[in-house]
Write an enzyme that holds these catalytic residues in place. Structure first.
Site, PDB file in Angstrom:
ATOM      1  N   HIS A   1      31.859 -17.479 -54.191  1.00  0.00           N
ATOM      2  CA  HIS A   1      32.978 -16.576 -54.484  1.00  0.00           C
ATOM      3  C   HIS A   1      34.207 -17.388 -54.873  1.00  0.00           C
ATOM      4  CE1 HIS A   1      31.722 -12.549 -52.445  1.00  0.00           C
ATOM      5  NE2 HIS A   1      30.722 -13.093 -53.108  1.00  0.00           N
TER       6      HIS A   1
ATOM      7  N   TYR B   1      40.265  -7.402 -48.468  1.00  0.00           N
ATOM      8  CA  TYR B   1      41.023  -7.296 -47.217  1.00  0.00           C
ATOM      9  C   TYR B   1      42.140  -6.275 -47.462  1.00  0.00           C
ATOM     10  CZ  TYR B   1      39.003 -11.785 -45.669  1.00  0.00           C
ATOM     11  OH  TYR B   1      38.151 -12.798 -45.290  1.00  0.00           O
TER      12      TYR B   1
ATOM     13  N   PRO C   1      39.011 -13.006 -36.600  1.00  0.00           N
ATOM     14  CA  PRO C   1      38.123 -13.230 -37.755  1.00  0.00           C
ATOM     15  C   PRO C   1      38.796 -12.992 -39.117  1.00  0.00           C
ATOM     16  CG  PRO C   1      37.587 -11.174 -36.650  1.00  0.00           C
ATOM     17  CD  PRO C   1      38.605 -11.853 -35.799  1.00  0.00           C
TER      18      PRO C   1
ATOM     19  N   LYS D   1      37.639 -18.119 -40.163  1.00  0.00           N
ATOM     20  CA  LYS D   1      37.727 -19.515 -39.749  1.00  0.00           C
ATOM     21  C   LYS D   1      36.796 -19.888 -38.591  1.00  0.00           C
ATOM     22  CE  LYS D   1      40.394 -20.696 -42.808  1.00  0.00           C
ATOM     23  NZ  LYS D   1      39.458 -21.106 -43.832  1.00  0.00           N
TER      24      LYS D   1
ATOM     25  N   TYR E   1      42.431 -20.602 -46.984  1.00  0.00           N
ATOM     26  CA  TYR E   1      41.206 -19.801 -46.927  1.00  0.00           C
ATOM     27  C   TYR E   1      39.975 -20.634 -47.310  1.00  0.00           C
ATOM     28  CZ  TYR E   1      38.295 -15.599 -47.116  1.00  0.00           C
ATOM     29  OH  TYR E   1      37.318 -14.654 -46.869  1.00  0.00           O
TER      30      TYR E   1
HETATM   31  C1  PHB Z   1      31.962 -11.099 -42.497  1.00  0.00           C
HETATM   32  O1  PHB Z   1      31.346 -11.039 -43.570  1.00  0.00           O
HETATM   33  O2  PHB Z   1      31.449 -10.811 -41.385  1.00  0.00           O
HETATM   34  C2  PHB Z   1      33.416 -11.549 -42.530  1.00  0.00           C
HETATM   35  C3  PHB Z   1      33.944 -12.014 -43.721  1.00  0.00           C
HETATM   36  C4  PHB Z   1      35.279 -12.425 -43.765  1.00  0.00           C
HETATM   37  C5  PHB Z   1      36.045 -12.368 -42.611  1.00  0.00           C
HETATM   38  C6  PHB Z   1      35.508 -11.910 -41.400  1.00  0.00           C
HETATM   39  C7  PHB Z   1      34.178 -11.494 -41.362  1.00  0.00           C
HETATM   40  O3  PHB Z   1      37.359 -12.765 -42.657  1.00  0.00           O
END
Ligand code: PHB
Ligand code: APR
Length: 385
Positions: free
Chosen positions: A72, A196, A288, A292, A380
């Site tokens: 990605h 997000y 989450p 990280k 990130y």
């Molecule tokens: C996930 O795919 O579980 C996931 C992806 C990004 C995040 C947190 C969880 O920031």
């Protein structure tokens, strides 16, 4: 049994450390409380920083990751329906890999040649200030393992950190007033990249495990019960928090996993106690939001493995002596970024109208400033080891 290193915990941190030590010819045993199936049954995050991808390659464990993982080059941020793409490649010349933590664990498990003791009960750490040894019970028999070093890779609730005298440890913690309700479904992801989204109803995240399996989250109260959420209620609430065109495009399906996870920031200092070293969730927890958790565990382990290899092959204690201060510098930067992403994207009713305006201003500043976007992007994709 006598080994050079006793690793407590067969999660990603313990397995990666075991693999790196094995490749360096260092004798290490892993002692795990649960069964292998139980460990593989955990549904966890799915974004690998380039540093973690490189570590999987160093561990000669990257074949399936490169074949099945999804590279990605950016993410989408949403704020009350406004959308903005953060282009990692253009901003910082890097990218991330979407590949489930469960798959990382599976790949490392499959390669391991040295012993892993699963279903070890009542694991105890002894005399890690002097000549360390570990005991555990299995099939009703108590076993002892003498070692030179203990690596505590047993997660937040593990025995390692809890074996350290309270007065020897300083902890820092922030518990957030909400959790994440997560759903896994065998439907194609709603978008090519992760989304997000901040919404006045709460945060939402659209993630994925493959081109046919999606992972979604919504912010819920910290004490929320998963039983209160039917699939239908979840899909309605998730789509209510997304831009209309995204909600419209979403393919919903039955949940194959549904769970609520609390959010906290936590750091223990220091990370060395005699011959006991803490790594991964045993040492720290991040919310989450910044993806990280796994990556920070892996960067701890990369540093610890190099220090142990130097110690056992060159007889030099320098890197081990510097382990705690070295990894804590990186840990706190990841804690900061995870806290910042969480603060930007979640609703905090207690901050009132002023707090909401500040969040909106943060989003508007971010989307209007290349420097701010570069800062988000470099954190990130992962700061240098
Ligand atoms: C996930 O795919 O579980 C996931 C992806 C990004 C995040 C947190 C969880 O920031
Ligand atoms: N004795 C032996 N093993 C234990 C004990 C114990 N007393 N307590 C816990 N364990 C095991 C757990 O069963 C688990 O398999 O230690 C392992 C710790 O693994 P994780 O909790 O996954 O921690 P870590 O390897 O540091 O990986 C961090 O995992 O939980 C996610 O979000 C987290 O992505 C992050 C990553």
């Amino acid at each position: 049994m006598r080994v050079q290193v006793a690793i407590i915990g067969a999660g990603p941190a313990g397995l990666m450390l075991g693999r790196l030590l094995e490749l360096a010819g260092i004798d290490a045993v892993i002692i795990e409380r649960r069964s292998a199936d139980y460990v593989l049954g955990r549904i966890r995050a799915g974004v690998l920083e380039q540093g973690t991808v490189d570590l999987m390659d160093r561990a000669l464990a990257g074949t399936r990751m490169h074949a099945e993982g999804l590279v990605h080059h950016g993410i989408e941020l949403g704020f009350d329906g406004d959308r903005h793409r953060i282009d990692f490649s253009a901003l910082v010349g890097s990218q991330v890999m979407v590949y489930g933590q469960t798959e990382v664990t599976r790949d490392l498990m499959a390669l391991r040649q040295a012993p892993t003791i699963y279903e070890a009960e009542d694991v105890e750490l002894h005399d890690f200030d002097g000549k360390p040894w570990v005991t555990y019970r299995k099939d009703g028999v108590t076993h002892r393992i003498d070692c030179a070093v203990i690596a505590g890779c047993d997660g937040f609730h593990g025995v390692s950190r809890h074996s350290v005298p309270e007065q020897s440890l300083t902890t820092f913690e922030r518990v957030y007033p909400f959790g994440w309700l997560g759903v896994l479904t065998d439907r194609p992801p709603v978008a090519h990249e992760l989304i997000y989204a901040h919404h006045e109803r709460g945060f939402a995240l659209c993630s994925q495990r493959s081109l046919t399996r999606s992972r979604y989250y919504i912010q819920v109260p910290a004490d929320e019960q998963v039983g209160a959420w039917s699939d239908a209620r979840f899909w309605d609430e998730l789509r209510a928090r997304l831009a209309p065109e995204t909600a419209e495009a979403m393919q919903i399906g039955p949940s194959i996993e549904k769970s609520v996870a609390p959010l906290r920031s936590f750091v223990a200092e220091p990370l060395r106690f005699g011959q006991l070293f803490l790594a991964g969730d045993a040492a720290h927890i991040v919310p989450p939001t910044g993806a990280k958790g796994l990556n920070l565990a892996m960067s701890d382990v990369a540093t610890l493995a190099d220090a142990l290899i130097e110690h056992f092959t060159e007889g030099s204690p320098a890197a081990l002596d510097g382990y705690s201060s070295h990894v804590l510098g990186r840990i706190w930067k990841a804690e900061r970024f995870s806290w910042w992403m969480t603060s930007l994207l979640h609703t905090f009713p207690e901050t009132g109208p002023f707090g909401r305006r500040i969040q909106r201003a943060e989003f508007d500043y971010l989307t209007g400033s290349l420097a701010a976007q570069q800062s988000l992007a470099e954190n990130y994709v992962g700061l240098p080891l």
